[in-house]
Scaffold this motif. Structure first.
Motif, PDB file in Angstrom:
ATOM      1  N   ILE A   1       0.838  -1.204   0.000  1.00  0.00           N
ATOM      2  CA  ILE A   1       0.000   0.000   0.000  1.00  0.00           C
ATOM      3  C   ILE A   1       0.872   1.253   0.000  1.00  0.00           C
ATOM      4  O   ILE A   1       0.593   2.229  -0.710  1.00  0.00           O
ATOM      5  CB  ILE A   1      -0.944  -0.018   1.223  1.00  0.00           C
ATOM      6  CG1 ILE A   1      -1.954  -1.166   1.081  1.00  0.00           C
ATOM      7  CG2 ILE A   1      -1.674   1.318   1.365  1.00  0.00           C
ATOM      8  CD1 ILE A   1      -2.809  -1.391   2.309  1.00  0.00           C
ATOM      9  N   PHE A   2       1.961   1.226   0.773  1.00  0.00           N
ATOM     10  CA  PHE A   2       2.897   2.350   0.768  1.00  0.00           C
ATOM     11  C   PHE A   2       3.515   2.532  -0.619  1.00  0.00           C
ATOM     12  O   PHE A   2       3.707   3.659  -1.091  1.00  0.00           O
ATOM     13  CB  PHE A   2       3.987   2.124   1.811  1.00  0.00           C
ATOM     14  CG  PHE A   2       5.007   3.221   1.869  1.00  0.00           C
ATOM     15  CD1 PHE A   2       4.690   4.461   2.402  1.00  0.00           C
ATOM     16  CD2 PHE A   2       6.294   3.017   1.384  1.00  0.00           C
ATOM     17  CE1 PHE A   2       5.634   5.481   2.449  1.00  0.00           C
ATOM     18  CE2 PHE A   2       7.236   4.017   1.420  1.00  0.00           C
ATOM     19  CZ  PHE A   2       6.910   5.256   1.955  1.00  0.00           C
TER      20      PHE A   2
ATOM     21  N   THR B   1       3.485   5.764  -2.991  1.00  0.00           N
ATOM     22  CA  THR B   1       4.730   6.273  -3.564  1.00  0.00           C
ATOM     23  C   THR B   1       4.607   6.412  -5.073  1.00  0.00           C
ATOM     24  O   THR B   1       5.054   7.414  -5.658  1.00  0.00           O
ATOM     25  CB  THR B   1       5.899   5.328  -3.219  1.00  0.00           C
ATOM     26  OG1 THR B   1       5.998   5.199  -1.803  1.00  0.00           O
ATOM     27  CG2 THR B   1       7.205   5.844  -3.781  1.00  0.00           C
ATOM     28  N   TYR B   2       3.989   5.415  -5.711  1.00  0.00           N
ATOM     29  CA  TYR B   2       3.776   5.473  -7.161  1.00  0.00           C
ATOM     30  C   TYR B   2       2.887   6.658  -7.526  1.00  0.00           C
ATOM     31  O   TYR B   2       3.163   7.388  -8.484  1.00  0.00           O
ATOM     32  CB  TYR B   2       3.145   4.167  -7.641  1.00  0.00           C
ATOM     33  CG  TYR B   2       2.784   4.168  -9.102  1.00  0.00           C
ATOM     34  CD1 TYR B   2       3.740   3.850 -10.073  1.00  0.00           C
ATOM     35  CD2 TYR B   2       1.496   4.496  -9.538  1.00  0.00           C
ATOM     36  CE1 TYR B   2       3.421   3.858 -11.418  1.00  0.00           C
ATOM     37  CE2 TYR B   2       1.171   4.505 -10.877  1.00  0.00           C
ATOM     38  CZ  TYR B   2       2.142   4.189 -11.814  1.00  0.00           C
ATOM     39  OH  TYR B   2       1.815   4.210 -13.148  1.00  0.00           O
ATOM     40  N   ALA B   3       1.804   6.851  -6.761  1.00  0.00           N
ATOM     41  CA  ALA B   3       0.880   7.954  -7.052  1.00  0.00           C
ATOM     42  C   ALA B   3       1.563   9.308  -6.879  1.00  0.00           C
ATOM     43  O   ALA B   3       1.272  10.258  -7.618  1.00  0.00           O
ATOM     44  CB  ALA B   3      -0.341   7.852  -6.142  1.00  0.00           C
ATOM     45  N   ARG B   4       2.475   9.395  -5.924  1.00  0.00           N
ATOM     46  CA  ARG B   4       3.123  10.669  -5.631  1.00  0.00           C
ATOM     47  C   ARG B   4       4.316  10.947  -6.545  1.00  0.00           C
ATOM     48  O   ARG B   4       4.499  12.082  -7.016  1.00  0.00           O
ATOM     49  CB  ARG B   4       3.586  10.673  -4.171  1.00  0.00           C
ATOM     50  CG  ARG B   4       4.189  11.993  -3.708  1.00  0.00           C
ATOM     51  CD  ARG B   4       4.560  11.965  -2.234  1.00  0.00           C
ATOM     52  NE  ARG B   4       5.599  10.982  -1.943  1.00  0.00           N
ATOM     53  CZ  ARG B   4       5.393   9.870  -1.281  1.00  0.00           C
ATOM     54  NH1 ARG B   4       4.181   9.560  -0.849  1.00  0.00           N
ATOM     55  NH2 ARG B   4       6.384   9.017  -1.044  1.00  0.00           N
ATOM     56  N   SER B   5       5.120   9.914  -6.826  1.00  0.00           N
ATOM     57  CA  SER B   5       6.397  10.148  -7.502  1.00  0.00           C
ATOM     58  C   SER B   5       6.530   9.471  -8.856  1.00  0.00           C
ATOM     59  O   SER B   5       7.514   9.706  -9.563  1.00  0.00           O
ATOM     60  CB  SER B   5       7.548   9.679  -6.590  1.00  0.00           C
ATOM     61  OG  SER B   5       7.462  10.286  -5.323  1.00  0.00           O
ATOM     62  N   GLY B   6       5.588   8.581  -9.208  1.00  0.00           N
ATOM     63  CA  GLY B   6       5.691   7.881 -10.478  1.00  0.00           C
ATOM     64  C   GLY B   6       6.524   6.620 -10.375  1.00  0.00           C
ATOM     65  O   GLY B   6       7.118   6.328  -9.327  1.00  0.00           O
ATOM     66  N   PRO B   7       6.601   5.848 -11.478  1.00  0.00           N
ATOM     67  CA  PRO B   7       7.285   4.550 -11.434  1.00  0.00           C
ATOM     68  C   PRO B   7       8.781   4.640 -11.193  1.00  0.00           C
ATOM     69  O   PRO B   7       9.397   3.685 -10.722  1.00  0.00           O
ATOM     70  CB  PRO B   7       6.974   3.942 -12.807  1.00  0.00           C
ATOM     71  CG  PRO B   7       6.656   5.113 -13.681  1.00  0.00           C
ATOM     72  CD  PRO B   7       6.009   6.125 -12.790  1.00  0.00           C
ATOM     73  N   GLY B   8       9.404   5.779 -11.502  1.00  0.00           N
ATOM     74  CA  GLY B   8      10.849   5.899 -11.314  1.00  0.00           C
ATOM     75  C   GLY B   8      11.283   5.698  -9.882  1.00  0.00           C
ATOM     76  O   GLY B   8      12.385   5.205  -9.615  1.00  0.00           O
ATOM     77  N   ALA B   9      10.404   6.066  -8.940  1.00  0.00           N
ATOM     78  CA  ALA B   9      10.742   5.921  -7.524  1.00  0.00           C
ATOM     79  C   ALA B   9      10.736   4.467  -7.081  1.00  0.00           C
ATOM     80  O   ALA B   9      11.241   4.147  -6.005  1.00  0.00           O
ATOM     81  CB  ALA B   9       9.757   6.728  -6.679  1.00  0.00           C
ATOM     82  N   LEU B  10      10.179   3.576  -7.891  1.00  0.00           N
ATOM     83  CA  LEU B  10      10.064   2.164  -7.528  1.00  0.00           C
ATOM     84  C   LEU B  10      10.928   1.288  -8.428  1.00  0.00           C
ATOM     85  O   LEU B  10      10.683   0.102  -8.562  1.00  0.00           O
ATOM     86  CB  LEU B  10       8.597   1.723  -7.616  1.00  0.00           C
ATOM     87  CG  LEU B  10       7.642   2.456  -6.667  1.00  0.00           C
ATOM     88  CD1 LEU B  10       6.193   2.094  -6.965  1.00  0.00           C
ATOM     89  CD2 LEU B  10       7.979   2.136  -5.216  1.00  0.00           C
TER      90      LEU B  10
END
Length: 492
Positions: free
Chosen positions: A41-42, A46-55
């Protein structure tokens, strides 16, 4: 490194389970799965806030061969990561209800080990990393389905499943190796080739149509077995029926999604000309599977076997939606993967609850159970109506989008595929009528209703049924960019 933690934390918990006994093993397994859900869920936030690059995590693994340990999460991956994280705690809780399992700590460890394999498949962005996790997911389910089954033919059944899966996987490996040899070096790498997903996309598209045609079948073989699609399905009914309930839930609720996900991520964008050449044949096989699975389901008396053939029919519709190569069909496949995972786990949970109380799954021996089981009856009915695709449930949204995509592909294919709704109403309502209604049986006066713990297991499934039915945009918006890029790669 959030994605790496998400993938490997269940493995770490599985290793710790070997040192835990009894109630401590249960607490550790469930606690680890719930923490994994919190991390998933976190990751979604994170994806919603920063996009896939953060993951995204991309580490050198075998530099001399151009193979990196590359994981990442986009909208499509995130949907299946969340599905896996939600279902695993429920599946573990189902295992807790079976005190007769020998060495339960090892059973829970294998479930968590398999979760690592599943999450690795859904996040891998390197062909050989994808293949590695594909095989990792096979190992625990082989033991879960074989060692803890009470069936007389468990060895033969499990070996057949293993043989089908491993042969299909070897074909996929051959296809990946061929594509890998067509790639060039990655930027900044001294290796002659690269197995990164973008390099494989580029190499596949550069192949001639005739080469793409046979590479298509090499890769599709593994996905066809795992889903499964007719006629590669013969391992499925026996394996689903004779495996322990938690293993069946893992197979049907999550593992078969590996094949559909693989088609979307590793087949359509890699060999688009091969997909176009074999599109109609796969569509025919999918529609045969829809009708075949439904007709056989109507004739079943064993609840688990009926649900197994029902799953075959519904998976056929998902495959047809994917190979319609229409945006609405691919979006429908994403929603239906989620809805089917929730529905089929709920249906097997019902079958397990009835079998534990009565000692049978044979519809001929059941009847009149609803009089003393109002909670079980309501939960059963909700999961059944979502599977039948009643409006306002997740099953309706997924099947409507899938049928619209198949109809756009071909009007007659859409009409035939639409029969799945009629057939599913026949065999599922018949199952409900025979088990819960009708004349009283020997169990009508002695059966007990759902306990609070069991109701707690059904609650998230029922919530997801209505969330998917009322707010499907939550997941459609997540997957839309990935689906658009896939269709662009295919030239649609």
């Amino acid at each position: 490194m959030l994605t790496a933690f998400l993938v490997f934390f269940p493995l770490a918990a599985a290793l710790l389970l070997h040192f835990a006994k009894g109630g401590a093993a249960r607490a550790l397994a469930l606690g680890a799965s719930l923490l994994e859900l919190a991390v998933a869920i976190f990751a979604a936030f994170t994806y919603a806030r920063s996009g896939p690059g953060a993951l995204d995590v991309n580490l050198s693994w075998i530099p001399s061969a151009g193979i990196n340990f590359h994981l990442g999460i986009d909208g499509l991956s995130l949907c299946l990561v969340l599905l896996t994280a939600v279902l695993v705690p429920i599946i573990l809780a189902t295992a807790f209800r079976h005190d007769e399992y020998e060495n339960p700590g090892a059973f829970y460890a294998l479930v968590l080990f398999m979760q690592t394999g599943l999450l690795g498949v859904f996040t891998a962005l390197d062909a050989f990393v994808f293949y590695f996790f594909w095989e990792v997911a096979l190992i625990p389910i082989y033991f879960l389905a074989g060692a803890w089954s009470r069936a007389d033919r468990r060895i033969a059944i499990t070996f057949k499943f293993f043989l089908y899966t491993i042969i299909g996987s070897l074909f996929m490996l051959a296809g990946f190796v061929y594509l890998y040899l067509q790639t060039g070096p990655a930027a900044g790498s001294l290796a002659a080739h690269s197995s990164d997903i973008q390099a494989m996309y580029t190499a596949g598209k550069q192949l001639a149509a005739s080469q793409q045609a046979w590479v298509f079948w090499l890769i599709f073989a593994a996905f066809a077995v795992k889903m499964p699609i007719f006629p590669f399905h013969t391992w499925q009914p026996d394996t689903y029926t004779e495996s322990p309930a938690p293993a069946t839930m893992l197979l049907s609720g999550i593992m078969l999604k590996m094949g559909i996900y693989g088609c979307l991520r590793w087949l359509l964008p890699v060999v688009p000309l091969g997909v176009s050449q074999w599109q109609q044949l796969v569509m025919v096989l999918a529609i045969i599977g829809i009708i075949y699975g439904a007709i056989i389901a109507i004739r079943q008396r064993d609840m688990k076997r009926l649900i197994a053939y029902s799953s075959l029919s519904h998976v056929g519709l998902m495959i047809a939606g994917v190979f319609s190569l229409k945006a609405i069909g691919l979006q429908g496949a994403v929603v239906q993967m989620l809805a089917h995972g929730v529905n089929v786990v709920g249906m097997f949970l019902v079958a397990d609850a009835i079998e534990r109380r009565t000692g049978t799954r044979d519809l001929a021996d059941l009847g009149g159970l609803t009089r003393r089981t109002p909670l079980l009856s309501v939960c059963f009915l909700v999961m059944l109506l979502s599977t039948v695709a009643l409006p306002l449930t997740g099953g309706f949204v997924g099947e409507f989008l899938l049928l619209a995509g198949v109809y756009e592909f071909n009007m007659w294919a859409g009409a035939v595929a639409g029969l799945t709704i009629i057939f599913s109403a026949v065999y599922l309502l018949r199952m409900y009528q025979r088990a819960m209604l009708g004349p009283d049986s020997a169990y009508s006066d002695t059966i007990t209703d759902l306990s609070g713990k069991e109701l707690f297991m059904f609650a998230p499934l029922i919530a997801l049924v209505f969330w998917l039915g009322l707010f499907p945009g939550t997941f459609l918006h997540l997957s839309e960019p990935t689906i658009s890029s896939i269709l662009t790669a295919v030239g649609r």
